[in-house]
Design a protein around this motif. Structure first.
Motif, mmCIF file in Angstrom:
data_model
loop_
_atom_site.group_PDB
_atom_site.id
_atom_site.type_symbol
_atom_site.label_atom_id
_atom_site.label_comp_id
_atom_site.label_asym_id
_atom_site.label_seq_id
_atom_site.Cartn_x
_atom_site.Cartn_y
_atom_site.Cartn_z
ATOM 1 N N GLN A 203 -3.875 -2.859 5.770
ATOM 2 C CA GLN A 203 -3.211 -2.164 4.783
ATOM 3 C C GLN A 203 -1.804 -1.599 4.810
ATOM 4 O O GLN A 203 -1.037 -1.517 6.153
ATOM 5 N N GLY A 205 2.019 0.203 2.570
ATOM 6 C CA GLY A 205 2.524 0.477 1.440
ATOM 7 C C GLY A 205 2.856 -0.636 0.670
ATOM 8 O O GLY A 205 2.840 -1.807 1.007
ATOM 9 N N SER A 233 -5.442 -4.470 1.961
ATOM 10 C CA SER A 233 -4.995 -3.201 0.765
ATOM 11 C C SER A 233 -3.749 -3.108 0.858
ATOM 12 O O SER A 233 -3.111 -2.309 1.600
ATOM 13 N N LEU A 255 -8.501 -2.173 -3.687
ATOM 14 C CA LEU A 255 -7.359 -1.620 -4.500
ATOM 15 C C LEU A 255 -8.063 -0.435 -5.697
ATOM 16 O O LEU A 255 -8.667 -0.661 -6.316
ATOM 17 N N LYS A 256 -7.829 1.010 -5.204
ATOM 18 C CA LYS A 256 -8.776 1.882 -5.731
ATOM 19 C C LYS A 256 -7.891 2.211 -6.814
ATOM 20 O O LYS A 256 -6.770 2.262 -7.059
ATOM 21 N N GLU A 258 -8.208 5.096 -8.274
ATOM 22 C CA GLU A 258 -7.727 6.483 -8.040
ATOM 23 C C GLU A 258 -8.538 7.428 -9.196
ATOM 24 O O GLU A 258 -9.099 8.493 -8.589
ATOM 25 N N ARG A 277 -3.097 -1.690 -13.213
ATOM 26 C CA ARG A 277 -3.894 -1.695 -12.151
ATOM 27 C C ARG A 277 -5.426 -2.124 -12.450
ATOM 28 O O ARG A 277 -5.923 -2.902 -11.513
ATOM 29 N N PRO A 326 -11.560 12.960 -0.776
ATOM 30 C CA PRO A 326 -10.855 14.088 -1.386
ATOM 31 C C PRO A 326 -9.426 13.916 -1.310
ATOM 32 O O PRO A 326 -8.759 13.449 -0.257
ATOM 33 N N ILE A 402 -0.186 9.252 4.751
ATOM 34 C CA ILE A 402 -0.527 9.143 3.503
ATOM 35 C C ILE A 402 -0.902 10.433 3.150
ATOM 36 O O ILE A 402 -0.762 11.128 2.119
ATOM 37 N N TYR A 403 -1.395 11.443 3.978
ATOM 38 C CA TYR A 403 -1.651 12.735 3.855
ATOM 39 C C TYR A 403 -1.515 13.279 5.355
ATOM 40 O O TYR A 403 -1.654 12.684 6.263
HETATM 41 N N1 SAH Z 1 -0.709 0.666 -1.128
HETATM 42 C C1 SAH Z 1 -2.103 0.395 -1.019
HETATM 43 C C2 SAH Z 1 -2.772 1.357 -0.088
HETATM 44 C C3 SAH Z 1 -2.673 2.766 -0.527
HETATM 45 S S1 SAH Z 1 -3.024 3.887 0.784
HETATM 46 C C4 SAH Z 1 -2.574 0.508 -2.717
HETATM 47 O O1 SAH Z 1 -1.766 1.063 -3.373
HETATM 48 O O2 SAH Z 1 -3.730 0.118 -2.925
HETATM 49 C C5 SAH Z 1 -4.991 3.678 0.839
HETATM 50 C C6 SAH Z 1 -5.628 4.721 -0.130
HETATM 51 O O3 SAH Z 1 -5.445 6.157 0.378
HETATM 52 C C7 SAH Z 1 -5.219 5.055 -1.548
HETATM 53 O O4 SAH Z 1 -5.763 3.998 -2.549
HETATM 54 C C8 SAH Z 1 -5.516 6.307 -1.931
HETATM 55 O O5 SAH Z 1 -6.893 6.631 -2.561
HETATM 56 C C9 SAH Z 1 -5.561 7.097 -0.610
HETATM 57 N N2 SAH Z 1 -4.710 8.274 -0.577
HETATM 58 C C10 SAH Z 1 -3.391 8.125 -0.476
HETATM 59 N N3 SAH Z 1 -2.749 9.308 -0.438
HETATM 60 C C11 SAH Z 1 -3.826 10.166 -0.352
HETATM 61 C C12 SAH Z 1 -3.936 11.744 -0.370
HETATM 62 N N4 SAH Z 1 -2.756 12.317 -0.154
HETATM 63 N N5 SAH Z 1 -5.114 12.257 -0.472
HETATM 64 C C13 SAH Z 1 -6.221 11.395 -0.252
HETATM 65 N N6 SAH Z 1 -6.135 10.091 -0.488
HETATM 66 C C14 SAH Z 1 -4.815 9.517 -0.239
#
Ligand code: SAH
Length: 446
Positions: A203, A205, A233, A255-256, A258, A277, A326, A402-403
């Motif tokens: 995984q 960015g 990912s 690939l979420k 979201e 997307r 969450p 990421i969080y």
């Molecule tokens: N760049 C890649 C990977 C992203 S990180 C992409 O775009 O697919 C993987 C996942 O982390 C994301 O798809 C998102 O659902 C989750 N994520 C990122 N920031 C978050 C946050 N602040 N809270 C919860 N989930 C988060």
């Protein structure tokens, strides 16, 4: 959607390129198809099956014969029926609407949006208990008791985008940026192989330094040296890039989406377009990837209706892996001061997703584990069947924020979760000295 309630068949190909050929051939001849996960006993032949409706069965068989394609099998796609969800006593305690929904689940009939909204929203204790028990039963009948363990390597936190919820957006100046080298990645992969894991998740960015050539190179190296399955990912790419990765040996992609609420999607993704997307997700499916999606619970303005829409999207897109986490605020991101998503609603979404999507992988997400140590156990009891370990080297881990307060789920935490969850098993492929825990001794598949 065109398969709802009708009888249908699954065409099992000998391998994934034949599966794609079959799919193309049928589509060219105006036969509607869907690509769905193969039943577990066929998963080793080809993980994806081509689904057709009853009325197209004879025509499809003829076309395949004319084209000289010998399939591995063509089987009826049976509905999952569950007996005994409703007993007389329950009928007196819960609402009529709830009983109606349970009847549909017992019959293997598809739920409608209002049913899903009801399941997500009810606050009656007996109904909630029944929802979780039903999800757990469906989890057991569709994917069994073993909790799959995967290892994740977050190999770069550079990102060209600025998703408002995410802590590694390109403009966040508080982040210390890193990129792992191919050799550094391989060191971790070899460790994962040594403890018996079968799947590695790469995984990152959206880091353009990691060009497709570089990604192809690491995929090939992992394949050649370890033979492990690879989940990527790495965000949005072109069709050709996804195709190259697949050819190089990647099998799975996360690939979420979201959120499927287009207005919220637009608001939280200043650099993204919903349709683009969505297109990426369709390409992944078309290319025969085990296709991962998912959503975030607790986005600003998100309603129960939106979440129900997400679950329908997962079902109707035939998504195979569904990550439900969450929202958690991240330092330096635009949503730094927003409240985190609700644990109970996230768990309910896991349960309802299991009830609706049935035979899919649902991870007990790191985001849940980050809000409470026990949330990972609760998710396993609510329908989840996978855990993703964080194996990013120590020196980089805290920079893949990421969080905030991300739980660095390790093997010990995963074993803890599996052992605490009711009647669950560690996979027998795990090879860790001293890890012959009760959970593993209880069984597991080989
Ligand atoms: N760049 C890649 C990977 C992203 S990180 C992409 O775009 O697919 C993987 C996942 O982390 C994301 O798809 C998102 O659902 C989750 N994520 C990122 N920031 C978050 C946050 N602040 N809270 C919860 N989930 C988060």
């Amino acid at each position: 959607m065109f398969f709802l309630d009708a009888k249908s068949y699954l065409i099992m190909a000998q391998n994934s390129s034949e599966m794609l050929m079959i799919n193309k051939l049928l589509n060219k001849n105006n036969i509607n198809t869907d690509l769905v996960p193969a039943p577990p006993e066929w998963g080793t032949v080809c993980a994806i099956a081509v689904k057709i409706s009853d009325s197209d069965l004879e025509k499809s068989k003829n076309l395949l014969e004319l084209a000289g394609i010998h399939t591995a099998a063509i089987l009826e796609d049976r509905k999952l029926k569950l007996q005994g969800l409703i007993d007389r006593k329950l009928g007196l305690i819960v609402s009529e609407q709830f009983i109606g929904i349970l009847k549909k689940i017992e019959n293997g009939d598809e739920l409608h949006k209002e049913d899903i909204v009801y399941l997500l929203a009810t606050d009656k204790k007996r109904e909630i208990d029944t929802i979780f028990a039903t999800a757990d039963r469906i989890r057991k009948e569709t994917v069994g008791d073993v909790v799959e363990i995967r290892g994740a390597i977050e190999f770069s936190n550079y990102c060209r985008k600025n998703c408002k919820y995410c802590g590694i957006g390109g403009k966040n100046s508080e982040v210390k940026r890193y990129r792992m080298t191919e050799d550094e990645i391989m060191d971790v992969v070899l460790y994962l192989k040594s403890i018996g894991l079968r799947t590695v998740i790469l995984q990152s960015g959206e880091d353009l330094y990691w060009s497709s050539d570089k990604i192809v190179s690491i995929i090939k190296r992992i394949k050649e040296t370890t033979g492990m399955r690879i989940t990527l990912s790495v965000g949005e790419k072109t069709f050709e890039e996804y195709e190259e990765f697949k050819k190089a040996g990647a099998e799975n992609f996360l690939l979420k989406i979201e959120t499927t609420n287009r207005d919220i999607f637009k608001e939280i993704h200043p650099d993204d377009d919903f349709d683009e997307r969505l297109q990426c997700s369709k390409w992944l499916k078309e290319l025969g990837y085990i296709n991962g999606s998912g959503n975030i619970i607790g986005l600003p303005g998100q309603t129960i209706q939106d979440i129900a829409g997400d679950i329908l999207f997962f079902r109707d897109m035939g998504i195979n892996m569904i990550g439900i986490g969450p929202f958690i605020p991240a330092k330096g991101s635009p949503y730094e001061n927003y409240p985190h998503g609700d644990i109970a609603l996230t768990l309910r979404t896991v349960a309802v997703t299991r009830i609706v999507c049935k035979k899919v992988y649902i991870p007990s997400t790191t985001a849940l584990a980050s809000l409470s140590k026990d949330a990972q156990v609760w998710a396993l009891n609510a329908g989840a069947n996978t855990i993703m370990l964080i194996n990013t080297p120590l020196e980089y881990r805290s920079s893949y924020n990421i969080y905030d307060n991300k739980n660095m789920v390790d093997l010990e935490a995963a074993v803890y979760a599996v052992e605490k969850a009711a009647n669950r098993k560690l996979p027998s492929y795990l090879k860790v000295p001293g890890l012959d825990s009760d959970a593993k001794l209880k069984g597991g598949f080989s």
